[in-house]
Design an enzyme around this catalytic site. Structure first.
Site, PDB file in Angstrom:
ATOM      1  N   HIS A   9       0.904  -1.320   0.027  1.00  0.00           N
ATOM      2  CA  HIS A   9      -0.001   0.010  -0.159  1.00  0.00           C
ATOM      3  C   HIS A   9       0.965   1.216   0.108  1.00  0.00           C
ATOM      4  CE1 HIS A   9      -3.732   2.322   1.253  1.00  0.00           C
ATOM      5  NE2 HIS A   9      -2.565   3.187   1.795  1.00  0.00           N
ATOM      6  N   GLU A  10       1.866   1.338   1.031  1.00  0.00           N
ATOM      7  CA  GLU A  10       2.772   2.423   0.861  1.00  0.00           C
ATOM      8  C   GLU A  10       3.401   2.755  -0.148  1.00  0.00           C
ATOM      9  OE1 GLU A  10       1.950   4.710   2.966  1.00  0.00           O
ATOM     10  OE2 GLU A  10       0.653   3.334   4.135  1.00  0.00           O
ATOM     11  N   HIS A  12       1.771   4.603  -2.757  1.00  0.00           N
ATOM     12  CA  HIS A  12       1.766   5.856  -2.709  1.00  0.00           C
ATOM     13  C   HIS A  12       3.178   6.379  -3.173  1.00  0.00           C
ATOM     14  CE1 HIS A  12      -1.683   6.841  -0.653  1.00  0.00           C
ATOM     15  NE2 HIS A  12      -1.625   5.931   0.394  1.00  0.00           N
ATOM     16  N   HIS A  18       3.278   6.617  -7.048  1.00  0.00           N
ATOM     17  CA  HIS A  18       2.494   7.533  -7.399  1.00  0.00           C
ATOM     18  C   HIS A  18       3.393   8.708  -7.436  1.00  0.00           C
ATOM     19  CE1 HIS A  18      -1.623   9.877  -7.431  1.00  0.00           C
ATOM     20  NE2 HIS A  18      -1.116   9.826  -8.324  1.00  0.00           N
TER      21      HIS A  18
END
Length: 704
Positions: free
Chosen positions: A493-494, A497, A500
């Site tokens: 998940h991190e 980020h 991105h």
């Protein structure tokens, strides 16, 4: 080193960042930023252009943002009394400075004047969006207000910064203040050996126990707490830990109750000062939802769709416990829910989460994740040698991105990586810090220290510098750190980020990377979690730490069969957080003096499993909502909103190939690289060829 917080070194020289320099350095950065702002606002109106106005404004505050970013970063990872004192001393000044920018009449006049020029009307789409977003953010921050209201807004921003900082410190301090020392090994019955070993090692690190007579230390940090709640057969042990968690931000010395009400009141006053009904309507103007009513309707509609499944799961768990404890069905205690849920899962699916842990050594997970990034997104991630140098000690580490040699880190466990694209262009680097420490705040997060951007005009490529942090299961006795599957999902998940941010390729820094609408920002992070459930991607990193074998087919089948176990309950938990958040900010921001626990139960009663003993309100330790002036306040719904997007978007990978490079490149080019350069709804349509399918989330959860 003179003024270490002001250096522009790409590789941060952490050993020079002594808190004694913070006040002088940040004071100097504030003066420089104010002078730069004045130069922008006082420029010749006859010669102004996009670069001198919009980019000029961004550039004026960049050095201050980067310097202050180092302070707040250290506050999260290396908290100490001296750092806290220096942070407190400068926080009001920094908050006031940023609050004043949109209230600067000359600056606002410059923006308005430029927006009416022919050049502004003829700007290409990305530059036009940058101008529009800048002007809208100025309006939302009070640019149109009369002088008396502007003054009050400045005061509110300063108060909010200080109050939310105190809230955050209370959560950290009350978490760290609690420990439980066990001397009788019999009380650990049922706990996985990994949890027992970690507790023994933690106690030994504190000088407790001996090899012959070990002691066991438990804390409220997730890797320590969760195994107790899920596996400990000693009910009193589970109850003690539960009581500890309920006192985070609630015990007398660190009670956040009044701070919650104060933060809500300040936010509400700010919203009304800016002409909005409430704080939700204020912050959601520049979100996909647009207003609080839409966000609340989204939460309530999802609630209605899963309410019956949630009730069914609750009754099934009550009946399961009754059958196995030879009792009549009854409400559970809060410290029983995770324990009996785990037992029920094992009974129904012959699956225990701990069976997976040996297949997830952290280093192998990271290597596989990076391999996936290369296969799917055409990114090459390489580790650089690192060195930890204590503050004040001399260092010969590299400082420039092109320089050889080790890179300094803020703790011996921290790693450093470089990221190159398919053309071998270095686009950015990042730090990774994965294990808990007393000086480190809880949870997991991604952030950036330098906002990168592609070449523009005479400007060379500016490299991204990011970081990912977590509080994952630490290594014990020199052995590999073995993660749970949930922790693996968090790592991915991190990393989503981070991708991105690192893939952001927008020439306007304010529109680049993760600077997107907050109900869209979770799409890249949550889509990465999907790779933790697919056989093809799991085989890249899920390898037994001793034998190197992949997850056996039989175990994988059990994992998939159990994937949607109590999925309605999991979704409902997240919806309860979103509902509490929105209701507090929309309907109860001025209900100061009300019983916070009673009000919380009233708001989310239909979203919670009925229990014999009620849980105190989550609001006192809900850092997402109350640890910063805005954060996820009135925006926690974003997780589920973006989960609808990611559940739908990942169907392209499932249909065209989980590791399909074409789909991955499409996602990188149409979502990751675009930042906030276009409307997020359009970005989604560009990738999927259509609007999102609202039922995608429920279908994936086995509820649709």
């Amino acid at each position: 080193m003179a003024s270490p917080f002001l250096t522009q070194d790409f590789h941060v020289r952490w050993s020079t960042l002594d808190p004694i320099h913070i006040q002088a350095d940040i004071g100097q950065a504030l003066q420089a930023a104010e002078a730069a702002i004045n130069r922008v606002s006082e420029q010749d109106r006859g010669k102004m252009n996009f670069d001198s106005v919009v980019l000029g404004l961004d550039e004026a505050t960049r050095p201050l943002n980067e310097s202050w970013g180092l302070v707040t970063h250290l506050d999260s990872l290396c908290n100490s009394p001296s750092l806290r004192e220096a942070h407190h001393a400068m926080l009001p000044q920094v908050s006031s400075f940023f609050a004043k920018i949109p209230l600067n009449d000359h600056l606002w006049d410059l923006l308005e004047t430029y927006s009416k020029t022919q050049e502004a009307r003829d700007l290409p789409p990305v530059k036009k969006r940058a101008l529009d977003e800048t002007m809208e953010s100025f309006r939302q921050a009070g640019a149109d207000l009369p002088p008396d209201k502007k003054k009050r807004l400045e005061e509110l921003e300063s108060e909010l910064s200080q109050t939310t900082q105190k809230y955050s410190e209370n959560v950290l301090d009350s978490t760290n203040a609690w420990e439980l020392i066990i001397t009788d090994p019999a009380r650990l019955q049922g706990l996985p050996q990994s949890a027992i070993d970690a507790a023994r090692a933690d106690a030994a690190a504190k000088g407790l126990g001996t090899p012959e007579e070990p002691q066991y230390r438990f804390t409220l940090k997730a890797p320590s707490m969760i195994p107790v709640m899920e596996y400990a057969e000693d009910e009193n042990l589970r109850r003690t830990v539960w009581e500890g968690t309920t006192n985070i931000g609630r015990s007398e010395k660190w009670d956040n109750t009044q701070l919650v009400w104060k933060i809500l009141r300040l936010r509400h006053e700010k919203a009304q000062l800016l002409g909005k009904k409430d704080f939700a309507d204020l912050v959601l103007q520049q979100r996909m939802a647009k207003n609080g009513a839409t966000a609340l309707a989204f939460i309530e509609n999802l609630h209605a769709k899963i309410a019956s499944a949630f009730q069914r799961e609750t009754i099934q768990l009550q009946e399961y416990k009754a059958d196995h404890a030879a009792q009549t069905p009854d409400l559970l205690q809060p410290w029983e829910v995770a324990f009996w849920s785990e037992r029920q899962r094992k009974t129904e699916y012959d699956f225990d989460e701990e069976e997976l842990r040996p297949y997830f050594p952290l280093n192998q997970v990271l290597k596989g994740m990076f391999d996936l990034a290369e296969k799917v997104f055409d990114l090459r991630i390489t580790q650089r040698p690192t060195i930890f140098v204590p503050v004040g000690q001399p260092s010969t580490a590299s400082t420039r991105s092109t320089q050889e040699g080790p890179v300094e880190v803020w703790h011996p466990e921290v790693k450093f990586y470089e990221v190159h694209n398919e053309k071998n262009v270095h686009i950015g680097s990042f730090y990774a810090d994965w294990h808990p420490r007393d000086s480190k705040r809880g949870g997991a997060w991604m952030n950036y220290l330098h906002m990168g951007a592609p070449p523009y005009g005479e400007r060379d490529r500016r490299l991204h510098l990011g970081l990912i942090c977590g509080n994952m299961t630490p290594p014990v006795d020199g052995k590999a750190a073995l993660l749970t599957h949930d922790e693996v999902c968090t790592v991915f998940h991190e990393f989503g980020h981070l991708l991105h941010q690192l893939c952001g390729n927008v020439e306007i820094p304010s529109l680049n990377g993760v600077s997107v609408y907050w109900d869209f920002v979770e799409l890249p992070s949550q889509i990465m979690e999907n790779f933790c459930w697919e056989r093809e991607s799991l085989d890249l990193f899920a390898r037994h730490h001793e034998t190197g074998e992949a997850i056996p087919a039989k175990l994988f089948k059990k994992v998939i069969a159990a994937k949607n176990y109590r999925s309605a309950s999991d979704i409902m938990r997240q919806l309860s957080f979103g509902k509490l958040d929105l209701e507090l900010h929309i309907r109860h921001a001025t209900t100061e003096g009300a019983d916070l626990d009673q009000l919380s139960r009233q708001i989310v009663g239909d979203y919670l499993m009925p229990l014999k003993t009620e849980n105190p309100s989550m609001a006192r330790r809900f850092g997402h909502l109350f640890s910063s002036p805005v954060g996820y306040a009135a925006g926690y719904y974003s997780y589920k909103w973006a989960e609808v997007l990611d559940a739908d978007a990942f169907t392209r990978f499932q249909k065209e190939g989980v590791l399909n490079n074409k789909v991955g490149r499409d996602f990188r080019e149409k979502i990751l690289s675009k930042g906030n350069s276009e409307d997020p709804a359009k970005l989604f349509r560009d990738f999927m060829g259509r609007d999102p399918e609202p039922m995608a989330l429920l279908v994936r959860a086995g509820l649709g």
